[in-house]
Design a protein around this motif. Sequence first.
Motif, PDB file in Angstrom:
ATOM      1  N   ARG A  87       0.837  -1.199   0.000  1.00 39.95           N
ATOM      2  CA  ARG A  87       0.000   0.000   0.000  1.00 39.95           C
ATOM      3  C   ARG A  87       0.876   1.255   0.000  1.00 39.95           C
ATOM      4  O   ARG A  87       1.968   1.253   0.566  1.00 39.95           O
ATOM      5  N   SER A 109      -2.507   4.847   4.169  1.00 36.87           N
ATOM      6  CA  SER A 109      -2.991   4.160   5.362  1.00 36.87           C
ATOM      7  C   SER A 109      -4.301   3.426   5.081  1.00 36.87           C
ATOM      8  O   SER A 109      -5.006   3.690   4.106  1.00 36.87           O
ATOM      9  N   SER A 110      -4.603   2.500   5.938  1.00 39.75           N
ATOM     10  CA  SER A 110      -5.822   1.702   5.862  1.00 39.75           C
ATOM     11  C   SER A 110      -6.370   1.566   7.273  1.00 39.75           C
ATOM     12  O   SER A 110      -5.587   1.419   8.215  1.00 39.75           O
ATOM     13  N   THR A 150      -9.648   3.097   4.660  1.00 42.24           N
ATOM     14  CA  THR A 150      -9.843   4.326   3.911  1.00 42.24           C
ATOM     15  C   THR A 150     -11.213   4.325   3.252  1.00 42.24           C
ATOM     16  O   THR A 150     -11.777   3.262   2.984  1.00 42.24           O
ATOM     17  N   TYR A 202      -5.881  -3.194   1.455  1.00 48.75           N
ATOM     18  CA  TYR A 202      -6.592  -2.027   1.963  1.00 48.75           C
ATOM     19  C   TYR A 202      -7.931  -2.486   2.523  1.00 48.75           C
ATOM     20  O   TYR A 202      -8.605  -3.338   1.923  1.00 48.75           O
ATOM     21  N   SER A 236     -12.502   5.226  11.744  1.00 47.24           N
ATOM     22  CA  SER A 236     -11.101   5.238  11.356  1.00 47.24           C
ATOM     23  C   SER A 236     -10.875   5.520   9.884  1.00 47.24           C
ATOM     24  O   SER A 236      -9.743   5.795   9.470  1.00 47.24           O
TER      25      SER A 236
END
Length: 275
Positions: free
Chosen positions: A75, A78-79, A81, A178, A270
Motif C-alpha cells: 500500500r 494508510s488503511s 480508507t 486495503y 477510522s
Amino acid sequence: TGYDQFGIPMTTQPTFAWSLFSGIGSVNPSTGLYTAPSSGTGSATVKATSGSFAPTTTSITVTSTLAPTVVSINRTASSPTKASSVAFTVTFSTSVTGVDATDFTVANGSGISGTSVGTVSGSGTTWTVNVNTGSGSGTIGLNLIDNDSIINGSSIPLGGSGTANGAGNGSYITSQLYTIDKTAPVIGITSPTVNSLYNTQTPTISGTAGMAIGDSTTVTVNIYAGATATGTPVQTLTTTANATTGAYSAAVLTPLGQGPFTVQASQGDSAGHTG
C-alpha cells in the motif's frame, strides 16, 4: 619450496587487492570473486594489485541470465480508507519494462464490487498501480498475473521463460490489503424525543452509537438554539459510548434557557467518516 613465474618463493606469495577497473558488476576486494549484475549485457575489467608489482587486469564479457521477480506489492497510504481510488507500489528485483494495467487484477474481499485497475506509472524497479475501489465495504488487494510481457534489460521475462518457466511463473498474489470503508457510523438519539417538553434546564442526552469495526467510541453532542441545527452550538458535550452496547449519555452542565433547542449527536470512524 618452488618459485613462481616471477621468481618469488611459493611460501611468500603476495596478497592481492581486487577491484573493478571498469565496466559492470562488482568484485570482492579480498577474494576477487566477480558478481555479474542482475540484468544486461556488457563488459568488465578486473584489476589485481599487490605491493610494488604492476597492476594486472583481465577483461570479460558479461551476459546476465537472471530472471526478474516481484519483491513486494505494498500500500502507498494508510488503511482503512474511504477513498474512491487507492495506490499500490510494485517493486521488482531489477529494472523492468513492459509493465501495464493488463498485468494486474484486483483481489476483492467480501462486500466489494465494481473495482478496476487504473493507471500504471513508474520505471526501473519501482512502479505505482492505481485501483478504483468500486462500491461497498471490505478489503482489496492487487495481484500481478504474469503474462511474460514484463522483461528486464536482457529481454528475460518475469519469472523466466521456456516450457518449465512460462507465463504465470512470475505471478505475485500476496500483496498488502486495503480495508475499504464507505459506510459512516450510524448513531441515534433516544432521549430527548422529537418535540418533547422538558421541565429541567439540564437534561441528559442519551442514545446508541454505531458499533461497526473502526467506529470510534467518542460521541460529540451539539445543542443549538432554535428548531434547526444551524449556526454555532450553544453547548458542545463529549462522551464515550459503551464499547459493548454502544449506549451513551451526556448531561447538560450549563442550564439552558427557555425555548426550543435542537440536539445533534455525531461519531467518527477510522476511515474518516462522520455519522
